[in-house]
Design a protein around this motif. Structure first.
Motif, PDB file in Angstrom:
ATOM      1  N   TYR A 118      17.622 -14.255  15.929  1.00 38.07           N
ATOM      2  CA  TYR A 118      18.471 -13.876  17.051  1.00 38.07           C
ATOM      3  C   TYR A 118      17.931 -12.640  17.768  1.00 38.07           C
ATOM      4  CZ  TYR A 118      21.562 -17.440  15.324  1.00 38.07           C
ATOM      5  OH  TYR A 118      22.075 -18.654  14.924  1.00 38.07           O
ATOM      6  N   GLY A 119      17.376 -11.712  17.018  1.00 39.46           N
ATOM      7  CA  GLY A 119      16.737 -10.563  17.647  1.00 39.46           C
ATOM      8  C   GLY A 119      15.569 -10.986  18.516  1.00 39.46           C
ATOM      9  N   VAL A 120      14.762 -11.890  18.002  1.00 42.02           N
ATOM     10  CA  VAL A 120      13.623 -12.410  18.761  1.00 42.02           C
ATOM     11  C   VAL A 120      14.107 -13.235  19.951  1.00 42.02           C
ATOM     12  CG1 VAL A 120      11.648 -13.987  18.655  1.00 42.02           C
ATOM     13  CG2 VAL A 120      12.066 -12.374  16.789  1.00 42.02           C
ATOM     14  N   GLN A 121      15.136 -14.034  19.751  1.00 36.71           N
ATOM     15  CA  GLN A 121      15.666 -14.884  20.818  1.00 36.71           C
ATOM     16  C   GLN A 121      16.215 -14.058  21.977  1.00 36.71           C
ATOM     17  OE1 GLN A 121      18.314 -17.870  19.257  1.00 36.71           O
ATOM     18  NE2 GLN A 121      19.001 -18.521  21.275  1.00 36.71           N
ATOM     19  N   VAL A 146      21.600  -8.755  25.894  1.00 40.74           N
ATOM     20  CA  VAL A 146      22.268  -9.964  26.378  1.00 40.74           C
ATOM     21  C   VAL A 146      22.940  -9.687  27.714  1.00 40.74           C
ATOM     22  CG1 VAL A 146      24.263 -11.477  25.941  1.00 40.74           C
ATOM     23  CG2 VAL A 146      22.560 -11.128  24.167  1.00 40.74           C
ATOM     24  N   GLU A 147      23.571  -8.511  27.831  1.00 44.79           N
ATOM     25  CA  GLU A 147      24.217  -8.153  29.096  1.00 44.79           C
ATOM     26  C   GLU A 147      23.192  -7.990  30.222  1.00 44.79           C
ATOM     27  OE1 GLU A 147      27.151  -4.875  31.157  1.00 44.79           O
ATOM     28  OE2 GLU A 147      26.057  -4.313  29.354  1.00 44.79           O
ATOM     29  N   HIS A 148      22.078  -7.328  29.930  1.00 49.70           N
ATOM     30  CA  HIS A 148      21.042  -7.146  30.955  1.00 49.70           C
ATOM     31  C   HIS A 148      20.526  -8.491  31.444  1.00 49.70           C
ATOM     32  CE1 HIS A 148      21.384  -3.027  30.017  1.00 49.70           C
ATOM     33  NE2 HIS A 148      20.438  -2.929  29.107  1.00 49.70           N
ATOM     34  N   ALA A 149      20.295  -9.404  30.529  1.00 56.58           N
ATOM     35  CA  ALA A 149      19.834 -10.743  30.913  1.00 56.58           C
ATOM     36  C   ALA A 149      20.907 -11.466  31.724  1.00 56.58           C
ATOM     37  CB  ALA A 149      19.457 -11.555  29.666  1.00 56.58           C
ATOM     38  N   ALA A 150      22.155 -11.367  31.297  1.00 58.65           N
ATOM     39  CA  ALA A 150      23.253 -12.024  32.014  1.00 58.65           C
ATOM     40  C   ALA A 150      23.398 -11.471  33.427  1.00 58.65           C
ATOM     41  CB  ALA A 150      24.559 -11.860  31.244  1.00 58.65           C
ATOM     42  N   ASN A 151      23.179 -10.171  33.594  1.00 56.31           N
ATOM     43  CA  ASN A 151      23.248  -9.569  34.927  1.00 56.31           C
ATOM     44  C   ASN A 151      22.199 -10.140  35.875  1.00 56.31           C
ATOM     45  OD1 ASN A 151      25.386  -7.927  34.238  1.00 56.31           O
ATOM     46  ND2 ASN A 151      24.111  -6.160  33.762  1.00 56.31           N
ATOM     47  N   LEU A 152      21.151 -10.708  35.301  1.00 53.86           N
ATOM     48  CA  LEU A 152      20.097 -11.342  36.101  1.00 53.86           C
ATOM     49  C   LEU A 152      20.253 -12.861  36.123  1.00 53.86           C
ATOM     50  CD1 LEU A 152      17.072  -9.144  34.978  1.00 53.86           C
ATOM     51  CD2 LEU A 152      18.322  -9.026  37.147  1.00 53.86           C
ATOM     52  N   GLU A 163      21.620 -16.618  30.463  1.00 54.69           N
ATOM     53  CA  GLU A 163      22.518 -16.572  29.322  1.00 54.69           C
ATOM     54  C   GLU A 163      22.185 -17.679  28.338  1.00 54.69           C
ATOM     55  OE1 GLU A 163      26.744 -15.083  30.279  1.00 54.69           O
ATOM     56  OE2 GLU A 163      26.243 -16.474  31.908  1.00 54.69           O
ATOM     57  N   GLU A 164      22.426 -17.395  27.076  1.00 54.90           N
ATOM     58  CA  GLU A 164      22.323 -18.391  26.008  1.00 54.90           C
ATOM     59  C   GLU A 164      23.580 -18.262  25.161  1.00 54.90           C
ATOM     60  OE1 GLU A 164      18.652 -18.220  23.801  1.00 54.90           O
ATOM     61  OE2 GLU A 164      17.445 -18.419  25.626  1.00 54.90           O
ATOM     62  N   PRO A 165      24.500 -19.199  25.277  1.00 45.95           N
ATOM     63  CA  PRO A 165      25.768 -19.128  24.535  1.00 45.95           C
ATOM     64  C   PRO A 165      25.597 -18.939  23.031  1.00 45.95           C
ATOM     65  CG  PRO A 165      25.870 -20.846  26.188  1.00 45.95           C
ATOM     66  CD  PRO A 165      24.448 -20.362  26.168  1.00 45.95           C
ATOM     67  N   GLU A 166      24.509 -19.440  22.483  1.00 49.82           N
ATOM     68  CA  GLU A 166      24.255 -19.286  21.046  1.00 49.82           C
ATOM     69  C   GLU A 166      24.201 -17.808  20.651  1.00 49.82           C
ATOM     70  OE1 GLU A 166      20.887 -20.562  17.736  1.00 49.82           O
ATOM     71  OE2 GLU A 166      20.516 -20.968  19.851  1.00 49.82           O
ATOM     72  N   PHE A 172      26.555 -15.892  17.909  1.00 47.96           N
ATOM     73  CA  PHE A 172      26.016 -15.135  16.780  1.00 47.96           C
ATOM     74  C   PHE A 172      26.579 -13.722  16.754  1.00 47.96           C
ATOM     75  CE2 PHE A 172      23.074 -11.995  15.130  1.00 47.96           C
ATOM     76  CZ  PHE A 172      23.065 -12.386  13.800  1.00 47.96           C
ATOM     77  N   ILE A 173      26.585 -13.044  17.895  1.00 46.52           N
ATOM     78  CA  ILE A 173      27.093 -11.668  17.945  1.00 46.52           C
ATOM     79  C   ILE A 173      28.546 -11.624  17.468  1.00 46.52           C
ATOM     80  CG2 ILE A 173      27.722  -9.784  19.507  1.00 46.52           C
ATOM     81  CD1 ILE A 173      25.157 -10.507  21.130  1.00 46.52           C
ATOM     82  N   GLN A 174      29.364 -12.559  17.929  1.00 45.40           N
ATOM     83  CA  GLN A 174      30.771 -12.589  17.517  1.00 45.40           C
ATOM     84  C   GLN A 174      30.915 -12.860  16.021  1.00 45.40           C
ATOM     85  OE1 GLN A 174      32.489 -15.475  20.170  1.00 45.40           O
ATOM     86  NE2 GLN A 174      32.314 -14.124  21.939  1.00 45.40           N
ATOM     87  N   ARG A 175      30.143 -13.820  15.523  1.00 45.21           N
ATOM     88  CA  ARG A 175      30.226 -14.154  14.089  1.00 45.21           C
ATOM     89  C   ARG A 175      29.766 -12.981  13.237  1.00 45.21           C
ATOM     90  NH1 ARG A 175      26.432 -15.691  10.437  1.00 45.21           N
ATOM     91  NH2 ARG A 175      24.897 -16.269  12.015  1.00 45.21           N
ATOM     92  N   ALA A 176      28.644 -12.380  13.598  1.00 43.17           N
ATOM     93  CA  ALA A 176      28.096 -11.287  12.795  1.00 43.17           C
ATOM     94  C   ALA A 176      29.024 -10.071  12.829  1.00 43.17           C
ATOM     95  CB  ALA A 176      26.703 -10.919  13.296  1.00 43.17           C
ATOM     96  N   LEU A 177      29.580  -9.785  13.984  1.00 42.89           N
ATOM     97  CA  LEU A 177      30.513  -8.657  14.076  1.00 42.89           C
ATOM     98  C   LEU A 177      31.748  -8.922  13.208  1.00 42.89           C
ATOM     99  CD1 LEU A 177      31.008  -5.919  15.338  1.00 42.89           C
ATOM    100  CD2 LEU A 177      32.054  -7.072  17.286  1.00 42.89           C
TER     101      LEU A 177
END
Length: 165
Positions: A83-86, A32-38, A41-44, A48-53
């Motif tokens: 989410y892994g696929v997304q 997600v960070e690598h994609a955001a650096n480019l 971003e997908e807020p979803e 998910f990461i926050q909820r799962a953590l």
């Protein structure tokens, strides 16, 4: 005496499931960070990461519920692993938009005579920045491990000092 760390969870099954979730989230967070650096971003995915953590801290979840979360995190099927696929699709879109679609490429596995830098990991923006900074310096760049696919992207082929893996 309080137990701190992974072993604070006495039930081995629950502990193992929570650790699987955490390892999956670490990978997702990196992508997600690598994609955001480019600029992608997908807020979803953040939600998910926050909820799962947060769910890994809960004491009321059963092994079945945690197994479902493991499957949701990973890439184990159509609905499961969504989410892994997304996150992988988002990163692929970011990388191919910026660097082109990977092409079959013959990669040198030998070492040259120039001083060299070995770059590992999988952040293509880091690769791009390293290549730009070392261009014309006489320093060769080699990929290692997960960075091997960088050799296949058309945008990196213009750098003559990207010499192998």
């Amino acid at each position: 005496m309080k137990t701190v760390g992974v072993l604070r969870e006495a039930n081995e099954d629950i502990r193992s499931l929570k650790e699987l979730i955490i390892y999956g989230l670490k990978g997702m967070a990196a992508y997600v960070e690598h994609a955001a650096n480019l600029g992608y971003e997908e807020p979803e995915l953040y939600r998910f990461i926050q909820r799962a953590l947060a769910d890994t801290l809960r004491k009321d979840l059963t092994a079945e519920q945690l197994t479902a979360l493991v499957l949701e995190t990973g890439s184990f099927g159509v609905k499961a692993g969504q989410y892994g696929v997304q996150v992988m699709a988002l990163l692929d879109q970011a990388n191919t938009t910026r660097y082109g679609h990977p092409e079959l490429t013959k990669v040198n596995i030998g070492a040259g005579k120039n001083p060299g830098i070995l770059i590992s990991g999988h952040d293509l923006k880091d690769m791009e920045e390293l290549l730009a900074q070392t261009e014309g310096t006489g320093v060769d760049v080699y990929t290692h491990s997960e960075m091997l696919p960088a050799n296949y992207y058309p945008a990196f082929k213009k750098y003559k000092h990207l010499v192998g893996n």
